[in-house]
Every structure is written in C-alpha cells, then in structure tokens.
Write a protein that holds these residues in place. Structure first.
Motif, PDB file in Angstrom:
ATOM      1  N   TYR A 211       0.835  -1.200   0.000  1.00 30.79           N
ATOM      2  CA  TYR A 211       0.000   0.000   0.000  1.00 30.79           C
ATOM      3  C   TYR A 211       0.871   1.252   0.000  1.00 30.79           C
ATOM      4  CZ  TYR A 211      -4.567  -2.136   0.947  1.00 30.79           C
ATOM      5  OH  TYR A 211      -5.746  -2.831   0.855  1.00 30.79           O
ATOM      6  N   VAL A 212       0.488   2.214  -0.827  1.00 27.74           N
ATOM      7  CA  VAL A 212       1.159   3.513  -0.857  1.00 27.74           C
ATOM      8  C   VAL A 212       0.081   4.594  -0.811  1.00 27.74           C
ATOM      9  CG1 VAL A 212       2.736   5.028  -2.093  1.00 27.74           C
ATOM     10  CG2 VAL A 212       3.021   2.547  -2.262  1.00 27.74           C
ATOM     11  N   PRO A 213       0.137   5.511   0.155  1.00 21.52           N
ATOM     12  CA  PRO A 213      -0.891   6.556   0.230  1.00 21.52           C
ATOM     13  C   PRO A 213      -0.935   7.394  -1.044  1.00 21.52           C
ATOM     14  CG  PRO A 213       0.409   6.499   2.239  1.00 21.52           C
ATOM     15  CD  PRO A 213       1.112   5.608   1.254  1.00 21.52           C
TER      16      PRO A 213
ATOM     17  N   VAL B  33      -3.272  -6.707   6.004  1.00 23.31           N
ATOM     18  CA  VAL B  33      -2.179  -5.868   6.486  1.00 23.31           C
ATOM     19  C   VAL B  33      -2.024  -6.079   7.989  1.00 23.31           C
ATOM     20  CG1 VAL B  33      -2.543  -4.115   4.713  1.00 23.31           C
ATOM     21  CG2 VAL B  33      -3.646  -3.867   6.945  1.00 23.31           C
ATOM     22  N   SER B  34      -0.891  -5.725   8.495  1.00 19.67           N
ATOM     23  CA  SER B  34      -0.618  -5.793   9.920  1.00 19.67           C
ATOM     24  C   SER B  34       0.028  -4.486  10.358  1.00 19.67           C
ATOM     25  CB  SER B  34       0.333  -6.957  10.226  1.00 19.67           C
ATOM     26  OG  SER B  34       0.796  -6.889  11.568  1.00 19.67           O
TER      27      SER B  34
ATOM     28  N   ARG C   2       0.407 -11.626   0.900  1.00 19.54           N
ATOM     29  CA  ARG C   2      -0.072 -10.726   1.946  1.00 19.54           C
ATOM     30  C   ARG C   2       0.018  -9.270   1.504  1.00 19.54           C
ATOM     31  NH1 ARG C   2       1.036 -11.318   8.429  1.00 19.54           N
ATOM     32  NH2 ARG C   2      -0.752 -10.024   8.991  1.00 19.54           N
ATOM     33  N   ASP C   3      -0.921  -8.460   1.982  1.00 17.62           N
ATOM     34  CA  ASP C   3      -0.871  -7.018   1.796  1.00 17.62           C
ATOM     35  C   ASP C   3       0.058  -6.428   2.856  1.00 17.62           C
ATOM     36  OD1 ASP C   3      -2.809  -7.489  -0.102  1.00 17.62           O
ATOM     37  OD2 ASP C   3      -4.473  -6.816   1.152  1.00 17.62           O
ATOM     38  N   CYS C   4       0.826  -5.418   2.468  1.00 17.61           N
ATOM     39  CA  CYS C   4       1.836  -4.839   3.370  1.00 17.61           C
ATOM     40  C   CYS C   4       1.699  -3.325   3.401  1.00 17.61           C
ATOM     41  CB  CYS C   4       3.238  -5.206   2.903  1.00 17.61           C
ATOM     42  SG  CYS C   4       3.537  -6.988   2.748  1.00 17.61           S
ATOM     43  N   ILE C   5       2.151  -2.739   4.506  1.00 14.14           N
ATOM     44  CA  ILE C   5       2.135  -1.286   4.630  1.00 14.14           C
ATOM     45  C   ILE C   5       3.538  -0.718   4.824  1.00 14.14           C
ATOM     46  CG2 ILE C   5      -0.240  -1.152   5.469  1.00 14.14           C
ATOM     47  CD1 ILE C   5       0.889  -0.900   8.317  1.00 14.14           C
ATOM     48  N   HIS C   6       4.551  -1.587   4.803  1.00 16.28           N
ATOM     49  CA  HIS C   6       5.931  -1.130   5.019  1.00 16.28           C
ATOM     50  C   HIS C   6       6.873  -2.041   4.232  1.00 16.28           C
ATOM     51  CE1 HIS C   6       9.728  -0.281   7.126  1.00 16.28           C
ATOM     52  NE2 HIS C   6       9.166   0.866   7.477  1.00 16.28           N
TER      53      HIS C   6
END
Length: 275
Positions: free
Chosen positions: A9-11, A186-187, A211-215
């Motif tokens: 994910y990227v804002p 995400v986690s 998996r979806d990731c945020i970092h």
C-alpha cells in the motif's frame, strides 16, 4: 495475470512515496485513495495518483488502486478507468455481490472492464462471501481485518485465533469460485519482525498466496515466507520426476503415498519457482 505474493500500500496523497514505489521490492502496488488518505486530501490524492500513472513508462509490476466507498467510488472509477498503467481496482467494504457488479457494470459501460479485488471487511460480507467471490470480474479476495474486527467486536490476541474462521472462509470461497488464492491482511506490526513473520507463516499454512503490506520491511519478510524453500523445491522435483514413470497412486522413495492431491501441491510449488 500472474498473482503477486506481496502487495504494498502507498498513500495516494504522498507523491514522493509513489515515485519510489517500484523500488520497494513488492510484487504489486496498491495506490490508496481510502483509509490512508484523510477526507480533506481525497481530491489531491486522486490527482496525485493520476499524475503518477501518467508518468509511468514501459512495463512494470501490477498497479492497483483502492478506491473509496459511496459517491466518491463512481467518480474515482470514471477518472481512472482504462488507464494503460492500471491493473485493476480494490473495492473496500464490499458487503454484497451488488457492490462488485455495480463497479463492473460502470467500467464496462465506459468500455474498460477491469479486474476487481473485493475486500471482505464486515459480518455482512462474510455471510455473502460466496456470492461476492462469484461476482463479475473478481480476480482475488482480500481481507481487511482491522475493520472486520471492529465490526465483529473482536480483540485479536497474539495468536490471532479470533480471526481463523473469517480467514478460512476467504480460502474456501476463493477455491469454490475458481479464483486464485486470497491475499492476507495488512498488519500494524512493523517493529516486531518475528511476530509479523509468525503471522505470515500461519497465513501461508492456511492457504493464502501472499499478503498485503504497509511497510517495505513487511514486503521482504512476506516474500521470504511465501517463496518455496529449497527442501520444498527438491521434494516437488522428485515427486514430479517419479510421476512421469508411474501411473495412478504410488509410493515415493520414503514410502509415502503419492496421489493426485500430492501431485497438485508439487505442481503448485514448481509453478511458484517458474519450473
């Protein structure tokens, strides 16, 4: 379409992060117009994502956009439909098949039917999951566990056992509908890599494909977890080599029974390595 094991994910309102997105090691990018963007920045985020997509050249990893719910969704779909560098849309809070079919019908009316990834984030979505999985243009199911836990009143513990039922339903519905296996949630766990790795390994054992990731650190761990191990690769190669000279069920060199289910697992491992 190849199925990534890592989605980052990227804002959408952070153009400097979008510009670096392809350098983070992910298998796919999700430009986010929803939860990662405050209400006052929604219009700016859409403009930034369009400008970023316009700047792309050549071939690259898949790019998805997570649109908003409500009236904004139609505006965002219309604004982005048919962009040559866009793979598809994530549909958050897809509670019914109608939510998915409406998006598909709009895109089709614009002449740009596009793959869709519904996000399961409520009790209603879980009840309707088989219809959602069978809706038009669905490529893959994703699970939004933070919203789901809030909707169900769950407080997940360290082993996340409170979410097992919901996670299993995505795997079952995906298989029943003939979709690719789902991608995990995400986690918020960024600093404790061991906790994140354990959670990701559990998702793999449950039948998730990624998996979806945020970092970016989560991307690295997820890619490692979902990559076949050397032992798995060697096992699959041995099984498939022996299958070439055996018909029906047989015993391998260790005396274990090999049938079609075992062969299917071996083929999946071989496919994941490009063999």
């Amino acid at each position: 379409m190849n199925t990534p094991t890592t989605y980052l994910y990227v804002p959408g309102d952070r153009p400097e992060r979008l510009a670096k997105a392809f350098n983070r090691g992910a298998g796919a990018i999700i430009a986010d117009l929803e939860d990662a963007v405050t209400e006052e920045n929604k219009d700016q985020a859409l403009a930034s994502v369009i400008a970023w997509l316009d700047s792309l050249t050549g071939t690259h990893i898949p790019v998805w956009v997570r649109v908003n719910t409500g009236p904004r969704r139609e505006h965002e779909l219309r604004s982005l439909a048919g962009h040559r560098h866009l793979t598809g849309f994530f549909l958050p809070k897809a509670d019914t098949a109608t939510d998915v079919n409406d998006a598909h019908e709009l895109l089709q009316s614009l002449g740009h039917p596009t793959p869709l990834a519904p996000m399961i984030e409520s009790a209603t979505a879980l009840v309707n999951i088989h219809q959602i999985a069978a809706a038009s243009a669905v490529f893959q199911l994703h699970i939004g566990e933070m919203d789901l836990a809030a909707d169900l009143g769950l407080t997940p513990g360290s082993d996340e056992s409170e979410l097992l039922c919901a996670r299993s339903l995505l795997v079952i519905a995906s298989r029943h509908a003939g979709l690719v296996r789902p991608a995990g949630p995400v986690s918020a766990e960024i600093n404790n890599q061991e906790t994140f790795r354990n959670s990701t390994e559990h998702l793999k054992r449950m039948g998730y494909i990624g998996r979806d990731c945020i970092h970016p650190a989560q991307v690295t761990i997820t890619a490692e977890v979902f990559a076949p191990t050397p032992d798995e690769i060697n096992w699959a190669a041995d099984i498939l080599a022996a299958a070439a000279t055996n018909h029906g069920a047989y015993r391998d060199s260790a005396g274990n029974m090999v049938d079609e289910a075992i062969l299917r697992r071996a083929r999946n491992i071989a496919a994941a390595t490009g063999a």
